[in-house]
Design a protein around this motif. Sequence first.
Motif, PDB file in Angstrom:
ATOM      1  N   ILE A 206     -19.112  22.392  46.190  1.00 17.29           N
ATOM      2  CA  ILE A 206     -18.168  22.446  44.655  1.00 17.29           C
ATOM      3  C   ILE A 206     -17.035  21.699  43.976  1.00 17.29           C
ATOM      4  N   VAL A 207     -16.469  20.899  44.743  1.00 15.16           N
ATOM      5  CA  VAL A 207     -15.861  19.849  44.957  1.00 15.16           C
ATOM      6  C   VAL A 207     -16.279  18.242  43.670  1.00 15.16           C
ATOM      7  N   CYS A 208     -17.752  18.360  44.197  1.00 12.22           N
ATOM      8  CA  CYS A 208     -18.466  17.063  44.103  1.00 12.22           C
ATOM      9  C   CYS A 208     -19.153  17.876  42.637  1.00 12.22           C
ATOM     10  N   ALA A 209     -19.619  19.032  42.476  1.00  8.17           N
ATOM     11  CA  ALA A 209     -20.264  19.483  41.181  1.00  8.17           C
ATOM     12  C   ALA A 209     -18.833  19.375  40.233  1.00  8.17           C
ATOM     13  N   ILE A 210     -17.775  19.637  41.002  1.00 12.73           N
ATOM     14  CA  ILE A 210     -16.974  19.816  39.573  1.00 12.73           C
ATOM     15  C   ILE A 210     -17.174  18.147  38.931  1.00 12.73           C
ATOM     16  N   ARG A 211     -16.255  17.612  39.843  1.00  7.50           N
ATOM     17  CA  ARG A 211     -15.808  15.950  39.731  1.00  7.50           C
ATOM     18  C   ARG A 211     -17.252  15.525  38.671  1.00  7.50           C
ATOM     19  N   ALA A 212     -18.405  15.833  38.948  1.00  2.00           N
ATOM     20  CA  ALA A 212     -19.400  15.019  38.268  1.00  2.00           C
ATOM     21  C   ALA A 212     -19.107  16.029  36.261  1.00  2.00           C
ATOM     22  N   ILE A 213     -18.343  17.317  36.724  1.00  2.00           N
ATOM     23  CA  ILE A 213     -18.777  17.552  34.984  1.00  2.00           C
ATOM     24  C   ILE A 213     -16.925  17.145  34.360  1.00  2.00           C
ATOM     25  N   PHE A 214     -15.859  17.107  35.295  1.00  2.00           N
ATOM     26  CA  PHE A 214     -14.631  16.813  35.147  1.00  2.00           C
ATOM     27  C   PHE A 214     -13.410  15.684  35.497  1.00  2.00           C
ATOM     28  N   ASP A 215     -13.745  14.973  34.122  1.00  2.00           N
ATOM     29  CA  ASP A 215     -12.424  13.528  34.440  1.00  2.00           C
ATOM     30  C   ASP A 215     -11.111  13.688  34.714  1.00  2.00           C
ATOM     31  N   GLY A 216     -11.003  14.875  34.345  1.00  3.00           N
ATOM     32  CA  GLY A 216      -9.464  15.046  34.870  1.00  3.00           C
ATOM     33  C   GLY A 216      -8.861  14.834  35.887  1.00  3.00           C
ATOM     34  N   SER A 217      -7.588  15.250  36.640  1.00  8.87           N
ATOM     35  CA  SER A 217      -7.332  15.070  38.207  1.00  8.87           C
ATOM     36  C   SER A 217      -7.932  16.238  38.257  1.00  8.87           C
ATOM     37  N   LEU A 218      -8.314  15.931  39.867  1.00 10.03           N
ATOM     38  CA  LEU A 218      -8.604  16.809  40.751  1.00 10.03           C
ATOM     39  C   LEU A 218      -7.976  16.692  42.149  1.00 10.03           C
ATOM     40  N   TRP A 219      -8.074  18.170  42.655  1.00 13.53           N
ATOM     41  CA  TRP A 219      -6.858  18.623  43.400  1.00 13.53           C
ATOM     42  C   TRP A 219      -7.308  19.507  44.441  1.00 13.53           C
ATOM     43  N   VAL A 220      -7.200  19.485  45.541  1.00  9.02           N
ATOM     44  CA  VAL A 220      -7.511  20.276  45.980  1.00  9.02           C
ATOM     45  C   VAL A 220      -6.418  20.664  47.334  1.00  9.02           C
ATOM     46  N   ARG A 221      -5.977  21.981  47.747  1.00 12.57           N
ATOM     47  CA  ARG A 221      -5.131  22.937  48.312  1.00 12.57           C
ATOM     48  C   ARG A 221      -5.601  22.605  50.173  1.00 12.57           C
ATOM     49  N   LEU A 222      -5.040  22.868  50.652  1.00 11.42           N
ATOM     50  CA  LEU A 222      -5.342  23.248  51.932  1.00 11.42           C
ATOM     51  C   LEU A 222      -3.794  23.880  52.471  1.00 11.42           C
ATOM     52  N   SER A 223      -4.259  24.499  54.052  1.00  6.77           N
ATOM     53  CA  SER A 223      -3.794  24.886  54.548  1.00  6.77           C
ATOM     54  C   SER A 223      -3.858  24.651  56.010  1.00  6.77           C
ATOM     55  N   LEU A 224      -3.341  23.097  56.137  1.00  6.99           N
ATOM     56  CA  LEU A 224      -2.754  22.609  58.109  1.00  6.99           C
ATOM     57  C   LEU A 224      -3.062  22.936  58.835  1.00  6.99           C
ATOM     58  N   SER A 225      -2.649  24.540  58.559  1.00  8.46           N
ATOM     59  CA  SER A 225      -2.479  25.290  60.212  1.00  8.46           C
ATOM     60  C   SER A 225      -2.559  26.302  59.958  1.00  8.46           C
ATOM     61  N   ALA A 226      -3.659  27.213  60.981  1.00  4.89           N
ATOM     62  CA  ALA A 226      -3.496  28.740  61.068  1.00  4.89           C
ATOM     63  C   ALA A 226      -1.904  29.533  61.735  1.00  4.89           C
ATOM     64  N   TYR A 227      -1.666  28.295  62.434  1.00  2.00           N
ATOM     65  CA  TYR A 227      -0.301  29.364  63.234  1.00  2.00           C
ATOM     66  C   TYR A 227      -0.823  30.251  64.367  1.00  2.00           C
ATOM     67  N   ASP A 228      -2.222  29.563  65.263  1.00  2.00           N
ATOM     68  CA  ASP A 228      -2.724  30.687  65.624  1.00  2.00           C
ATOM     69  C   ASP A 228      -2.093  29.818  67.278  1.00  2.00           C
ATOM     70  N   ASP A 229      -2.026  30.468  67.955  1.00  2.00           N
ATOM     71  CA  ASP A 229      -1.954  30.403  69.346  1.00  2.00           C
ATOM     72  C   ASP A 229      -2.744  30.253  70.619  1.00  2.00           C
ATOM     73  N   THR A 230      -4.362  30.060  70.490  1.00  2.00           N
ATOM     74  CA  THR A 230      -5.392  30.758  71.187  1.00  2.00           C
ATOM     75  C   THR A 230      -6.401  29.258  70.222  1.00  2.00           C
ATOM     76  N   GLU A 231      -5.530  28.523  70.445  1.00  2.00           N
ATOM     77  CA  GLU A 231      -6.904  26.898  69.996  1.00  2.00           C
ATOM     78  C   GLU A 231      -8.002  26.865  69.614  1.00  2.00           C
ATOM     79  N   ARG A 232      -8.192  28.083  68.563  1.00  2.00           N
ATOM     80  CA  ARG A 232      -9.578  28.068  67.897  1.00  2.00           C
ATOM     81  C   ARG A 232      -9.135  28.085  66.111  1.00  2.00           C
ATOM     82  N   GLN A 233      -8.261  27.498  66.454  1.00  8.54           N
ATOM     83  CA  GLN A 233      -8.415  26.586  64.527  1.00  8.54           C
ATOM     84  C   GLN A 233      -8.339  25.306  64.712  1.00  8.54           C
TER      85      GLN A 233
END
Length: 351
Positions: A206-233
């Motif tokens: 998706i990022v590469c396809a949008i980058r190919a058609i959009f010259d503006g600034s491209l951002w991505v939001r991520l959740s860097l923790s799921a707050y999971d205590d089972t060591e599966r995240q």
Amino acid sequence: MHAKEKTVSQLLSGVTLGNLTLKNRVVMPPMCMYAVEREDGIATNFHFAHYGARAIGGVGLIIVEATAVEPDGRITNKDLGLWNEDQKEVLHKLTTSVHELGSQVAIQLNHAGRKAVDARIAYAPSPLAFNEDSAVPHEMSSEDIERVKQAFVDAAIRARDAKFDAIEIHAAHGYLLSEFLEPLTNQRSDNYGGSLENRYRLLHEIVCAIRAIFDGSLWVRLSLSAYDDTERQNSREDWQQIGRWLEADGVDCIDVSTGAVTPARPNIPMRPGYQVPFTILMKQAVNIPVTAVGLIDSAQLAEHIVSSGQADLVEIGRGLLRNPQWVADAARVLHEKDFAVYSASYERAYH
């Protein structure tokens, strides 16, 4: 006689991200308003007033709330959408208005995945319900994946034509792209599941396809923790690798957040700036700008985060909901003499 000392706030100084130049580093993050009463995905008078007020208040970049790329991709039926031309035309009027009022404007494109509470069919990488009250989602077929990819690209084309300065792809908070990234929610055995590289594949495409058609600034939001205590995240190293991949794919800024992947609450103290350590983690891995968000309301705290190099931009959410003039008030607190409010009429409030 000494020259008059000039105070320069880092928070209120300009910054360039790709082809986007902002007058300050204050960002209004995307916050769902659930205000589309007609349920047609079209922006209303409320949205013009809501975002216009923050532009008058001097926010550097306003990110319009999560906007669905297809009807079943809405979090609720009262969300904005960008799957048709009628929605695009009204959003074009909104960007024109925000630009005339002095701010830059982005839009967050989203598919809610298994968290689409009003969807006829809720889609997900795997048939795992979000919680006990949620329906089991439909496991996406290869045809579903291709359809959603194209929906993101089509929405990005409409966003480009509506003159948004930036597009943010929502890959956080347990929505569809976030569900693909996390092993907690992705149990597929095809090319979109299993290894970290496979789980990243959909976002990459998706990022590469949008980058190919959009010259503006491209951002991505991520959740860097799921707050999971089972060591599966995903591990911290996994997220750093995803950040490096995003940089290589042409992303201009990574919007760092945490949580909401599962119903798990944060297992760390929720104090002002509680997510900043995750921003620092990403800054250690990439050379592109990274944002900080999370209960940041104090001008002094926001200034410290930027001036100490912990983040390149700061997102003020609740503070801007309470006070559209947050930036002007911050300028007074930080003794930024060069900051000018929208007009002399507003200047009267500070005398």
